[in-house]
Design a protein around this motif. Structure first.
Motif, PDB file in Angstrom:
ATOM      1  N   VAL A   1      47.314  75.325 122.153  1.00  0.00           N
ATOM      2  CA  VAL A   1      47.995  76.054 121.082  1.00  0.00           C
ATOM      3  C   VAL A   1      48.593  75.047 120.108  1.00  0.00           C
ATOM      4  O   VAL A   1      48.825  73.887 120.464  1.00  0.00           O
ATOM      5  N   PRO A   2      48.848  75.463 118.858  1.00  0.00           N
ATOM      6  CA  PRO A   2      49.529  74.562 117.922  1.00  0.00           C
ATOM      7  C   PRO A   2      50.953  74.296 118.391  1.00  0.00           C
ATOM      8  O   PRO A   2      51.648  75.206 118.853  1.00  0.00           O
ATOM      9  N   GLY A   3      51.393  73.058 118.298  1.00  0.00           N
ATOM     10  CA  GLY A   3      52.754  72.702 118.681  1.00  0.00           C
ATOM     11  C   GLY A   3      53.310  71.680 117.716  1.00  0.00           C
ATOM     12  O   GLY A   3      52.756  71.434 116.643  1.00  0.00           O
ATOM     13  N   SER A   4      54.423  71.065 118.097  1.00  0.00           N
ATOM     14  CA  SER A   4      55.026  70.022 117.261  1.00  0.00           C
ATOM     15  C   SER A   4      55.778  69.039 118.141  1.00  0.00           C
ATOM     16  O   SER A   4      56.151  69.346 119.272  1.00  0.00           O
ATOM     17  N   ARG A   5      56.001  67.828 117.602  1.00  0.00           N
ATOM     18  CA  ARG A   5      56.795  66.811 118.294  1.00  0.00           C
ATOM     19  C   ARG A   5      57.760  66.199 117.295  1.00  0.00           C
ATOM     20  O   ARG A   5      57.434  65.984 116.129  1.00  0.00           O
ATOM     21  N   ALA A   6      58.953  65.923 117.742  1.00  0.00           N
ATOM     22  CA  ALA A   6      60.002  65.444 116.849  1.00  0.00           C
ATOM     23  C   ALA A   6      59.735  64.012 116.409  1.00  0.00           C
ATOM     24  O   ALA A   6      59.230  63.192 117.181  1.00  0.00           O
ATOM     25  N   VAL A   7      60.074  63.703 115.163  1.00  0.00           N
ATOM     26  CA  VAL A   7      60.077  62.332 114.683  1.00  0.00           C
ATOM     27  C   VAL A   7      61.353  61.665 115.202  1.00  0.00           C
ATOM     28  O   VAL A   7      62.462  62.176 114.992  1.00  0.00           O
ATOM     29  N   THR A   8      61.213  60.539 115.877  1.00  0.00           N
ATOM     30  CA  THR A   8      62.346  59.963 116.617  1.00  0.00           C
ATOM     31  C   THR A   8      62.958  58.736 115.954  1.00  0.00           C
ATOM     32  O   THR A   8      63.820  58.081 116.545  1.00  0.00           O
TER      33      THR A   8
END
Length: 253
Positions: A211-218
């Motif tokens: 599924v489409p997801g996201s990850r935080a820019v750290t």
């Protein structure tokens, strides 16, 4: 003659036939521009109709003319299959869709409206390419693996698969998922991250539900602004509930 074909003796399980891709590229080079316009006429008791659709393309790759004997169902409405593409018996084409030169589409697959099967893409048996799905083509470099979609895969609407990605048997890509060579895929079930390497394309495991997801820019401004980057996520593997949701596919054929 396929641009790529299954080969159990290779690490990926597929062998790229670079000479086929070279032949396709040569066809573009030696082809000349020609008028490939379509003319249609229909006469009834009440009306007379005439139309002309204008197309100009290389002489080596005109649109394929399909026959009843091909066993391919092409619903009226503006679809096109280019010469040099293979469609097996039982394939269903819903308008408008496009299959480019060198592509291979196996038995029982449905190519839905506004879907694209790019140059040399390999599509397995009983695959459903939902509306607006984009399967990218890989002609160059000639030894690169094209996009490969194995048997019984469901590609959701508005999904994009590009740059030689391999989607294993029975995987499900939810609507809006985008896979590219540079895309890391996070497997929440197995706790792994899948990436392409210099030797291997991105490979989606058998039965994975993506599924489409996201990850935080750290770090940097991305972290300061609270931004995130889109990334595909494997949330489960196919089970009985998933199979029931796909049962409609048989009725559509």
């Amino acid at each position: 003659m396929r641009a790529a074909e299954p080969d159990a003796g290779t690490t990926l399980g597929w062998r790229v036939n670079a000479w086929v891709k070279r032949g396709i590229l040569l066809g573009f080079r030696i082809g000349t521009m020609e008028d490939q316009s379509l003319i249609g006429e229909r006469h009834t008791v009440f009306t007379s109709w005439h139309s002309r659709l204008s197309f100009v393309d290389k002489s080596t790759y005109p649109a394929r003319k399909m026959t009843v004997e091909d066993g391919v169902r092409i619903v009226p409405g503006g679809s096109s299959v280019r010469s040099g593409a293979y469609l097996a018996k039982g394939v269903v084409c819903m308008p408008p869709m496009y299959v480019n030169v060198g592509a291979y589409v196996d038995e029982g697959t449905m190519v839905d409206s506004h879907a694209l099967v790019g140059s040399c893409a390999q599509i397995g048996k009983r695959v459903h390419l939902s509306a607006a799905a984009q399967i990218g083509g890989v002609l160059e470099p000639v030894n690169a693996s094209p996009v490969i979609i194995e048997d019984d895969v469901l590609i959701g609407g508005n999904t994009g698969v590009y740059e030689g990605t391999v989607v294993r048997t029975k995987a499900v890509l939810a609507a809006g998922t985008v896979l590219t060579r540079g895309t890391p895929v996070y497997d929440l079930v197995r706790g792994e991250i899948y990436r392409a390497t210099a030797e291997m394309p991105l490979v989606i495991p058998e039965g994975a539900v993506v599924v489409p997801g996201s990850r935080a820019v750290t770090h940097g401004k991305g972290k300061e602004w609270g931004l995130s980057l889109a990334t595909p996520v494997i949330v489960k593997y196919r089970d009985e509930k998933t199979e029931l949701s796909l049962a409609l596919e048989d009725l559509l054929r």
